[in-house]
Design a protein around this motif. Structure first.
Motif, PDB file in Angstrom:
ATOM      1  N   GLU A 142     -10.655  13.884   6.078  1.00  0.00           N
ATOM      2  CA  GLU A 142      -9.498  13.428   6.843  1.00  0.00           C
ATOM      3  C   GLU A 142      -8.759  12.326   6.096  1.00  0.00           C
ATOM      4  OE1 GLU A 142      -9.880  12.921  11.247  1.00  0.00           O
ATOM      5  OE2 GLU A 142     -12.008  13.295  10.842  1.00  0.00           O
ATOM      6  N   ILE A 143      -9.510  11.368   5.580  1.00  0.00           N
ATOM      7  CA  ILE A 143      -8.890  10.236   4.907  1.00  0.00           C
ATOM      8  C   ILE A 143      -8.191  10.682   3.621  1.00  0.00           C
ATOM      9  CG2 ILE A 143      -9.313   8.010   3.797  1.00  0.00           C
ATOM     10  CD1 ILE A 143     -11.789   7.764   5.661  1.00  0.00           C
ATOM     11  N   LYS A 144      -8.823  11.559   2.870  1.00  0.00           N
ATOM     12  CA  LYS A 144      -8.211  12.005   1.612  1.00  0.00           C
ATOM     13  C   LYS A 144      -6.975  12.857   1.880  1.00  0.00           C
ATOM     14  CE  LYS A 144     -12.339  11.578  -1.257  1.00  0.00           C
ATOM     15  NZ  LYS A 144     -13.344  12.253  -2.122  1.00  0.00           N
ATOM     16  N   PHE A 145      -6.967  13.586   2.980  1.00  0.00           N
ATOM     17  CA  PHE A 145      -5.753  14.303   3.373  1.00  0.00           C
ATOM     18  C   PHE A 145      -4.620  13.308   3.612  1.00  0.00           C
ATOM     19  CE2 PHE A 145      -2.913  15.456   6.829  1.00  0.00           C
ATOM     20  CZ  PHE A 145      -2.370  16.645   6.367  1.00  0.00           C
ATOM     21  N   LEU A 146      -4.898  12.242   4.351  1.00  0.00           N
ATOM     22  CA  LEU A 146      -3.874  11.237   4.635  1.00  0.00           C
ATOM     23  C   LEU A 146      -3.400  10.556   3.355  1.00  0.00           C
ATOM     24  CD1 LEU A 146      -5.573   9.725   7.804  1.00  0.00           C
ATOM     25  CD2 LEU A 146      -3.434  11.019   7.768  1.00  0.00           C
ATOM     26  N   ARG A 147      -4.319  10.276   2.464  1.00  0.00           N
ATOM     27  CA  ARG A 147      -3.932   9.680   1.190  1.00  0.00           C
ATOM     28  C   ARG A 147      -3.052  10.646   0.393  1.00  0.00           C
ATOM     29  NH1 ARG A 147      -8.558   7.744  -2.979  1.00  0.00           N
ATOM     30  NH2 ARG A 147      -8.778  10.010  -3.200  1.00  0.00           N
ATOM     31  N   ALA A 148      -3.336  11.944   0.492  1.00  0.00           N
ATOM     32  CA  ALA A 148      -2.508  12.939  -0.192  1.00  0.00           C
ATOM     33  C   ALA A 148      -1.096  12.971   0.383  1.00  0.00           C
ATOM     34  CB  ALA A 148      -3.158  14.315  -0.093  1.00  0.00           C
ATOM     35  N   VAL A 149      -0.967  12.852   1.701  1.00  0.00           N
ATOM     36  CA  VAL A 149       0.358  12.753   2.315  1.00  0.00           C
ATOM     37  C   VAL A 149       1.122  11.594   1.687  1.00  0.00           C
ATOM     38  CG1 VAL A 149       1.619  12.215   4.445  1.00  0.00           C
ATOM     39  CG2 VAL A 149      -0.303  13.802   4.520  1.00  0.00           C
ATOM     40  N   ALA A 150       0.450  10.449   1.571  1.00  0.00           N
ATOM     41  CA  ALA A 150       1.098   9.249   1.057  1.00  0.00           C
ATOM     42  C   ALA A 150       1.507   9.413  -0.400  1.00  0.00           C
ATOM     43  CB  ALA A 150       0.155   8.055   1.213  1.00  0.00           C
ATOM     44  N   TYR A 151       0.606   9.931  -1.233  1.00  0.00           N
ATOM     45  CA  TYR A 151       0.943  10.070  -2.651  1.00  0.00           C
ATOM     46  C   TYR A 151       1.993  11.153  -2.892  1.00  0.00           C
ATOM     47  CZ  TYR A 151      -2.159   6.711  -4.872  1.00  0.00           C
ATOM     48  OH  TYR A 151      -2.730   5.543  -5.300  1.00  0.00           O
ATOM     49  N   LEU A 152       2.011  12.178  -2.072  1.00  0.00           N
ATOM     50  CA  LEU A 152       3.059  13.188  -2.211  1.00  0.00           C
ATOM     51  C   LEU A 152       4.421  12.575  -1.902  1.00  0.00           C
ATOM     52  CD1 LEU A 152       3.349  16.181  -2.967  1.00  0.00           C
ATOM     53  CD2 LEU A 152       3.231  16.730  -0.534  1.00  0.00           C
ATOM     54  N   ASP A 153       4.470  11.735  -0.857  1.00  0.00           N
ATOM     55  CA  ASP A 153       5.724  11.056  -0.521  1.00  0.00           C
ATOM     56  C   ASP A 153       6.136  10.076  -1.614  1.00  0.00           C
ATOM     57  OD1 ASP A 153       5.983  12.405   1.874  1.00  0.00           O
ATOM     58  OD2 ASP A 153       5.000  10.856   3.061  1.00  0.00           O
ATOM     59  N   LEU A 154       5.167   9.326  -2.153  1.00  0.00           N
ATOM     60  CA  LEU A 154       5.466   8.375  -3.223  1.00  0.00           C
ATOM     61  C   LEU A 154       6.035   9.071  -4.451  1.00  0.00           C
ATOM     62  CD1 LEU A 154       2.490   5.813  -3.386  1.00  0.00           C
ATOM     63  CD2 LEU A 154       4.900   5.264  -3.012  1.00  0.00           C
ATOM     64  N   THR A 155       5.400  10.151  -4.866  1.00  0.00           N
ATOM     65  CA  THR A 155       5.833  10.829  -6.091  1.00  0.00           C
ATOM     66  C   THR A 155       7.125  11.612  -5.883  1.00  0.00           C
ATOM     67  OG1 THR A 155       4.218  12.574  -5.572  1.00  0.00           O
ATOM     68  CG2 THR A 155       3.581  10.919  -7.203  1.00  0.00           C
ATOM     69  N   ASP A 156       7.375  12.095  -4.666  1.00  0.00           N
ATOM     70  CA  ASP A 156       8.682  12.684  -4.375  1.00  0.00           C
ATOM     71  C   ASP A 156       9.784  11.650  -4.586  1.00  0.00           C
ATOM     72  OD1 ASP A 156       8.091  15.319  -3.775  1.00  0.00           O
ATOM     73  OD2 ASP A 156       7.977  14.996  -1.613  1.00  0.00           O
ATOM     74  N   ALA A 157       9.531  10.429  -4.135  1.00  0.00           N
ATOM     75  CA  ALA A 157      10.560   9.392  -4.162  1.00  0.00           C
ATOM     76  C   ALA A 157      10.666   8.703  -5.514  1.00  0.00           C
ATOM     77  CB  ALA A 157      10.283   8.355  -3.072  1.00  0.00           C
ATOM     78  N   TRP A 158       9.517   8.373  -6.135  1.00  0.00           N
ATOM     79  CA  TRP A 158       9.541   7.547  -7.342  1.00  0.00           C
ATOM     80  C   TRP A 158       8.958   8.219  -8.578  1.00  0.00           C
ATOM     81  CZ3 TRP A 158       8.672   5.017  -2.567  1.00  0.00           C
ATOM     82  CH2 TRP A 158       9.637   4.062  -2.230  1.00  0.00           C
ATOM     83  N   GLY A 159       8.419   9.419  -8.453  1.00  0.00           N
ATOM     84  CA  GLY A 159       7.834  10.063  -9.613  1.00  0.00           C
ATOM     85  C   GLY A 159       6.553   9.382 -10.032  1.00  0.00           C
ATOM     86  N   PRO A 160       6.425   8.968 -11.286  1.00  0.00           N
ATOM     87  CA  PRO A 160       5.216   8.272 -11.732  1.00  0.00           C
ATOM     88  C   PRO A 160       5.059   6.944 -10.991  1.00  0.00           C
ATOM     89  CG  PRO A 160       6.536   9.028 -13.602  1.00  0.00           C
ATOM     90  CD  PRO A 160       7.393   9.186 -12.390  1.00  0.00           C
ATOM     91  N   VAL A 161       3.917   6.750 -10.368  1.00  0.00           N
ATOM     92  CA  VAL A 161       3.625   5.506  -9.645  1.00  0.00           C
ATOM     93  C   VAL A 161       2.229   5.040 -10.033  1.00  0.00           C
ATOM     94  CG1 VAL A 161       5.158   6.012  -7.708  1.00  0.00           C
ATOM     95  CG2 VAL A 161       2.768   6.791  -7.636  1.00  0.00           C
ATOM     96  N   VAL A 162       1.870   3.859  -9.573  1.00  0.00           N
ATOM     97  CA  VAL A 162       0.538   3.326  -9.856  1.00  0.00           C
ATOM     98  C   VAL A 162      -0.480   4.076  -8.995  1.00  0.00           C
ATOM     99  CG1 VAL A 162      -0.947   1.304  -9.748  1.00  0.00           C
ATOM    100  CG2 VAL A 162       1.439   1.069 -10.479  1.00  0.00           C
ATOM    101  N   LEU A 163      -1.446   4.682  -9.635  1.00  0.00           N
ATOM    102  CA  LEU A 163      -2.495   5.411  -8.934  1.00  0.00           C
ATOM    103  C   LEU A 163      -3.658   4.454  -8.668  1.00  0.00           C
ATOM    104  CD1 LEU A 163      -3.705   8.053  -7.832  1.00  0.00           C
ATOM    105  CD2 LEU A 163      -4.568   8.514 -10.144  1.00  0.00           C
ATOM    106  N   VAL A 164      -3.942   4.257  -7.385  1.00  0.00           N
ATOM    107  CA  VAL A 164      -5.054   3.410  -6.966  1.00  0.00           C
ATOM    108  C   VAL A 164      -5.974   4.264  -6.103  1.00  0.00           C
ATOM    109  CG1 VAL A 164      -5.725   1.230  -5.896  1.00  0.00           C
ATOM    110  CG2 VAL A 164      -3.443   1.473  -6.883  1.00  0.00           C
ATOM    111  N   THR A 165      -7.262   4.257  -6.401  1.00  0.00           N
ATOM    112  CA  THR A 165      -8.219   5.047  -5.635  1.00  0.00           C
ATOM    113  C   THR A 165      -9.374   4.167  -5.187  1.00  0.00           C
ATOM    114  OG1 THR A 165      -9.623   5.717  -7.487  1.00  0.00           O
ATOM    115  CG2 THR A 165      -7.637   7.035  -7.085  1.00  0.00           C
ATOM    116  N   GLU A 166     -10.350   4.794  -4.541  1.00  0.00           N
ATOM    117  CA  GLU A 166     -11.536   4.067  -4.072  1.00  0.00           C
ATOM    118  C   GLU A 166     -12.304   3.424  -5.218  1.00  0.00           C
ATOM    119  OE1 GLU A 166     -12.798   8.409  -4.634  1.00  0.00           O
ATOM    120  OE2 GLU A 166     -11.041   7.279  -3.931  1.00  0.00           O
TER     121      GLU A 166
END
Length: 505
Positions: A142-166
């Protein structure tokens, strides 16, 4: 003692999952390494806190991310959305922005807040020994799905972004200035996480052993499939997108709601068209969609701002037979004593007693029959079944042109709103592609899809500049310069590796 800043007021987020009023959730305040992540209830609380970030977990920030502000980036910056106010939203509406724009900075901040909470929860849940492996897999998916929603939105808007994980939670480097990560690398992580989620998450939560009710609003197998299909569309992996959308359809869970207007009524919290949505309740954890989308000086929905509205140009693109055209406040007698309506021609001077509105408010998040309160209970659909049908049609067209199936999928969506049907024999791959893009606009406006759609179809500059020209404005869009937004200035100040060289400043 290590301290984790996780806001966990579960009473405020339980409506994200269920309208059951009989739940008795445990309430946490400040979680620390000595009292958190010990029991399954702790784990559930951590999961729920990440869901809460989709709209801001408390009153005061309940119009953030997917419950208002994200639409500034995805729709105001296109041919669909319009804001007649000045300042940050006005910049975006004019398709003129810079790195100091406050809405860009706010969306970035709120998305990364979700990612931070997700990473914190993943790190600590992974180390728990008091819950079984099955439970752990469920919660992590569930959590990784939500994180995927967030990173998909980030990369749609800004392309390359800072990748931070657990992995960054164990040894945080608070003063580091990390470089951005290529989109392809981020996509690889999202694909792996979503594939794992598909194999783990249930189709629904009826009788689920980890949650006491059928928690609609949680991530499901169908939601993970749909999000992954959206990612494959962006990567132009058409066959994979076609296969996944077919699998979603074959779950036989989802179907189009009978009416477009009924789908967005405030009291329709959840229905068979919803795949993944942000849910609210005006009395418990309402949001401010109605305030931002409601019509200005309206006699029924009073004290609203018409902050996020639709261009008249877009409204007039609908056919008169289309039920979706009825979802706008096109004319009314305002509490200001004026008749609010569309100008007959561009720049016309209104007669006495008339106000020519610069844009038109939509009923999508301003139900005239809903609650007329400051906080409202509108759902926001992040993923819904109509998008699955249109996405499959897009993939099929790219693979083999306007097949009977592909055209039929679009016509299913049109039929719900009594819109004019497409005729397969008259279409080419190119004309069907244009029809698909137009249909996606009509169906999915202000659902966070428009800018990404225009980019994916290679039409952002063409469509938006044509709109600006028709409405007497400056044609400002240049690609590749405007493919991505500039990194927010306050973030560039912190991390110079967020280099805006070559981006719009």
């Amino acid at each position: 003692m290590k301290k984790y800043s996780i806001s966990l007021i579960i009473a405020a987020v339980c409506l994200q999952f269920s309208c059951n009023k009989n739940l008795d959730p445990k309430v946490y305040s400040s979680l620390t390494s000595t009292n958190a992540f010990r029991t399954q209830s702790d784990a559930v609380a951590a999961v729920n806190a990440v869901y809460a970030r989709l709209k801001g977990p408390a009153v005061g920030d309940n119009f953030d991310y997917w419950t208002v502000r994200h639409f500034a980036l995805t729709d105001l910056t296109t041919d669909v959305g319009h804001c007649s106010y000045s300042g940050d939203p006005g910049q975006l509406s004019l398709v003129q922005w810079n790195s100091a724009n406050g809405l860009l900075a706010e969306d970035w901040k709120q998305i990364y807040k979700l990612i931070a909470d997700a990473n914190n929860a993943i790190y600590n849940l992974s180390a728990m020994t008091t819950i079984g492996d099955d439970a752990k897999s469920q919660f992590l998916s569930e959590i990784k799905f939500l994180r995927a929603v967030a990173y998909l939105d980030l990369t749609d808007a800004w392309g390359p972004v800072v990748l931070v994980t657990e992995k960054d939670v164990a040894n945080p480097k608070y003063t580091s200035q990390p470089p951005v990560t290529p989109v392809a690398t981020i996509d690889a992580l999202l694909i792996a996480d979503l594939q794992a989620a598909i194999s783990t998450l249930p189709a629904n939560y009826a009788g689920n052993k980890y949650y006491s009710t059928n928690d609609v609003g949680r991530a499901t197998k169908g939601a993970a499939m749909t999000l992954l299909a959206k990612l494959y569309l962006r990567e132009k992996q058409w066959q994979k997108a076609a296969d996944l959308t077919r699998q979603v359809m074959d779950l036989n869970i989802y179907q189009l709601y009978p009416s477009y207007s009924g789908l967005f009524k405030e009291d329709n919290k959840w229905c068979s068209e919803n795949i993944f949505s942000v849910l609210s309740d005006a009395n418990v954890n309402g949001t401010e969609l109605l305030n931002h989308f409601g019509p200005l000086n309206h006699p029924v929905l009073t004290d609203r701002w018409q902050y996020y509205a639709v261009t008249w140009d877009f409204y007039n693109s609908y056919g008169d037979e289309d039920d979706r055209k009825k979802m706008f406040f096109t004319q009314y007698e305002g509490v200001d004593g004026l008749t609010h309506k569309e100008a007959p021609t561009l720049g016309a001077t209104p007669p006495a007693g008339v106000l020519y509105m610069p844009d038109v408010a939509t009923m999508k998040y301003a139900d005239p029959n809903g609650a007329n309160t400051y906080y409202d209970g509108h759902s926001v659909d992040i993923l819904r079944y109509a998008d699955v049908l249109l996405s499959r049609a897009e993939a099929l067209n790219e693979l083999g042109g306007p097949t009977t199936e592909a055209v039929g999928l679009v016509n299913q969506v049109k039929a719900r709103s009594h819109a004019k049907q497409l005729v397969a024999a008259s279409l080419t791959q190119a004309t069907f592609r244009d029809a698909l893009l137009q249909e996606r606009g009509w169906e999915l406006y202000y659902e966070g899809k428009r800018r990404a759609d225009l980019m994916r179809f290679g039409k952002y500059d063409v469509v938006v500049n044509a709109y600006l020209k028709r409405t007497g404005q400056t044609q400002t869009v240049q690609l590749p310069r405007d493919q991505y937004f500039p990194y927010p200035l306050n973030q560039v100040t912190i991390n110079p590796n967020l280099n805006n060289s070559g981006r719009q400043q």
